[in-house]
Motif scaffolding. Structure first.
Motif, short mmCIF file in Angstrom:
data_model
loop_
_atom_site.label_atom_id
_atom_site.label_comp_id
_atom_site.label_asym_id
_atom_site.label_seq_id
_atom_site.Cartn_x
_atom_site.Cartn_y
_atom_site.Cartn_z
N TYR A 40 -54.16 42.36 24.88
CA TYR A 40 -54.75 42.89 26.11
C TYR A 40 -53.69 42.84 27.20
O TYR A 40 -53.28 41.78 27.65
CB TYR A 40 -55.97 42.06 26.51
N LEU A 41 -53.20 43.99 27.60
CA LEU A 41 -52.04 44.06 28.48
C LEU A 41 -52.41 44.11 29.96
O LEU A 41 -53.44 44.67 30.35
CB LEU A 41 -51.20 45.31 28.15
N PRO A 42 -51.56 43.53 30.81
CA PRO A 42 -51.75 43.69 32.25
C PRO A 42 -51.51 45.13 32.66
O PRO A 42 -50.74 45.85 32.01
CB PRO A 42 -50.68 42.76 32.85
N PHE A 43 -52.16 45.57 33.73
CA PHE A 43 -51.95 46.95 34.20
C PHE A 43 -50.89 47.01 35.30
O PHE A 43 -50.37 48.08 35.60
CB PHE A 43 -53.27 47.56 34.70
N ARG A 44 -50.56 45.83 35.86
CA ARG A 44 -49.49 45.80 36.86
C ARG A 44 -48.95 44.38 36.98
O ARG A 44 -49.60 43.41 36.56
CB ARG A 44 -49.96 46.30 38.22
N LEU A 45 -47.77 44.29 37.58
CA LEU A 45 -47.15 43.00 37.86
C LEU A 45 -46.94 42.88 39.37
O LEU A 45 -46.69 43.87 40.04
CB LEU A 45 -45.80 42.87 37.15
N GLU A 46 -47.07 41.67 39.87
CA GLU A 46 -46.81 41.43 41.29
C GLU A 46 -45.72 40.38 41.40
O GLU A 46 -45.84 39.29 40.84
CB GLU A 46 -48.08 40.96 42.00
N ILE A 142 -43.33 35.96 38.73
CA ILE A 142 -43.89 37.31 38.62
C ILE A 142 -45.24 37.17 37.94
O ILE A 142 -45.34 36.59 36.85
CB ILE A 142 -42.96 38.24 37.83
N THR A 143 -46.28 37.69 38.57
CA THR A 143 -47.65 37.47 38.12
C THR A 143 -48.26 38.73 37.52
O THR A 143 -48.27 39.78 38.16
CB THR A 143 -48.52 37.00 39.30
N PRO A 144 -48.78 38.64 36.27
CA PRO A 144 -49.46 39.79 35.68
C PRO A 144 -50.90 39.90 36.17
O PRO A 144 -51.56 38.88 36.40
CB PRO A 144 -49.42 39.48 34.17
N PHE A 145 -51.38 41.12 36.33
CA PHE A 145 -52.78 41.37 36.68
C PHE A 145 -53.41 42.23 35.60
O PHE A 145 -52.88 43.28 35.23
CB PHE A 145 -52.89 42.06 38.04
N TYR A 146 -54.57 41.77 35.11
CA TYR A 146 -55.23 42.41 33.98
C TYR A 146 -56.47 43.18 34.43
O TYR A 146 -57.13 42.79 35.40
CB TYR A 146 -55.66 41.36 32.96
N PRO A 147 -56.80 44.27 33.74
CA PRO A 147 -58.08 44.93 34.01
C PRO A 147 -59.20 43.92 33.83
O PRO A 147 -59.25 43.21 32.81
CB PRO A 147 -58.15 46.03 32.95
N ALA A 148 -60.06 43.80 34.81
CA ALA A 148 -61.13 42.80 34.77
C ALA A 148 -62.49 43.49 34.76
O ALA A 148 -62.59 44.72 34.80
CB ALA A 148 -61.01 41.85 35.94
N THR A 149 -63.53 42.69 34.72
CA THR A 149 -64.90 43.21 34.74
C THR A 149 -65.80 42.14 35.34
O THR A 149 -65.36 41.00 35.55
CB THR A 149 -65.38 43.58 33.31
N ALA A 150 -67.03 42.48 35.62
CA ALA A 150 -67.96 41.51 36.21
C ALA A 150 -68.07 40.28 35.33
O ALA A 150 -68.28 40.38 34.12
CB ALA A 150 -69.33 42.16 36.39
N GLY A 151 -67.91 39.13 35.93
CA GLY A 151 -68.03 37.87 35.20
C GLY A 151 -66.74 37.44 34.52
O GLY A 151 -66.72 36.43 33.80
N ILE A 193 -44.70 39.34 28.09
CA ILE A 193 -45.54 40.07 29.04
C ILE A 193 -46.62 39.17 29.62
O ILE A 193 -47.02 39.34 30.78
CB ILE A 193 -46.17 41.34 28.41
N HIS A 194 -47.08 38.18 28.86
CA HIS A 194 -48.11 37.28 29.39
C HIS A 194 -47.54 36.09 30.15
O HIS A 194 -48.16 35.62 31.12
CB HIS A 194 -48.98 36.76 28.24
N PHE A 195 -46.39 35.59 29.72
CA PHE A 195 -45.93 34.31 30.26
C PHE A 195 -44.57 34.36 30.95
O PHE A 195 -44.18 33.40 31.60
CB PHE A 195 -45.90 33.28 29.12
N ASN A 196 -43.85 35.45 30.83
CA ASN A 196 -42.58 35.62 31.54
C ASN A 196 -42.33 37.10 31.76
O ASN A 196 -41.33 37.66 31.29
CB ASN A 196 -41.44 34.97 30.74
N PRO A 197 -43.24 37.77 32.46
CA PRO A 197 -43.23 39.24 32.50
C PRO A 197 -42.15 39.84 33.40
O PRO A 197 -41.71 39.24 34.37
CB PRO A 197 -44.62 39.56 33.05
N THR A 198 -41.76 41.06 33.03
CA THR A 198 -40.91 41.90 33.86
C THR A 198 -41.41 43.33 33.70
O THR A 198 -42.14 43.64 32.74
CB THR A 198 -39.43 41.84 33.44
#
Length: 222
Positions: A40-46, A142-151, A193-198
């Protein structure tokens, strides 16, 4: 549950902290096994990796500042917005750090607490040109952001990923050998991508998954 007892095919319901509500939320995202979770991949990095001293802050630049809380206060604006403010001090100077409508923080922000804040300085003379906080961060990164959903918010997804991190080593490449030279090993990309993303890793893993989908489709129609 110990990762020694789970595999890539283990249902996510076996992970610590996954109850009925979280299970339903994960299912809505197509996450049913630990393998689904790892893929399950992040959709963006911050980028929250740049640390700046208070005296060197540039208005509008998103950075991390680290300092000691000297004072905590709150008030309401004329429009009823709750403003929480701390006076933050580092070796170079001090600045007012501000949050809006986050009452729960009043239970946690304490004088003398050393804290890392991600956000940016804003030119608002009436507020003393404060540092507007987007997040309290454990460490600059660098922080990954994942598509989320309610709950199912970002903290839950990241907590679950940490539980299955060792399983990433078991992921195998399915692409034909002629394509593998174009990519780093899948398990390596997943861990990064999950723990040391670029951004480079995110682009590479998305391309890899696209090639994998094409390979599966090609095999299905043969």
């Amino acid at each position: 549950m110990s990762t020694e007892k789970i595999t890539l095919d283990t249902a996510v319901t076996e992970l610590k902290g996954v109850g009925p509500t979280t299970e339903k939320a994960l299912s809505r995202l197509g996450i049913r096994t630990t393998k689904d979770l790892l893929e399950y991949l992040p959709f963006r990095l911050e980028d929250r990796s740049k640390v700046v001293q208070i005296k060197n802050l540039i208005a509008g630049e998103e950075v991390v500042i680290s300092g000691v809380i000297k004072n905590v206060s709150s008030r309401r604006s004329k429009r009823g917005i709750l403003i929480i403010q701390v006076s933050l001090d580092d070796d170079s100077g001090k600045i007012n750090a501000v949050w809006f409508n986050q009452r729960f923080l009043l239970k946690y922000l304490r004088e003398g607490w050393k804290i890392n804040l991600f956000g940016s300085k804003k030119i608002i003379p009436a507020m003393g040109n404060p540092f507007i906080v987007k997040a309290i961060v454990e460490k600059p990164e660098i922080t990954p952001f994942y598509p989320a959903t309610a709950g199912l918010g970002q903290p839950v997804i990241k907590k679950l990923l940490r539980q299955v991190e060792p399983l990433a080593n078991e992921l195998v490449d399915i692409l034909p050998k002629k394509y593998l030279n174009s990519f780093k090993p899948k398990n390596e990309l997943i861990k990064k991508i999950h723990f040391n993303p670029t951004d480079e890793v995110l682009t590479s893993i998305k391309e890899l998954f696209s090639y994998e989908e094409l390979t599966v489709l090609a095999l299905a129609i043969q």
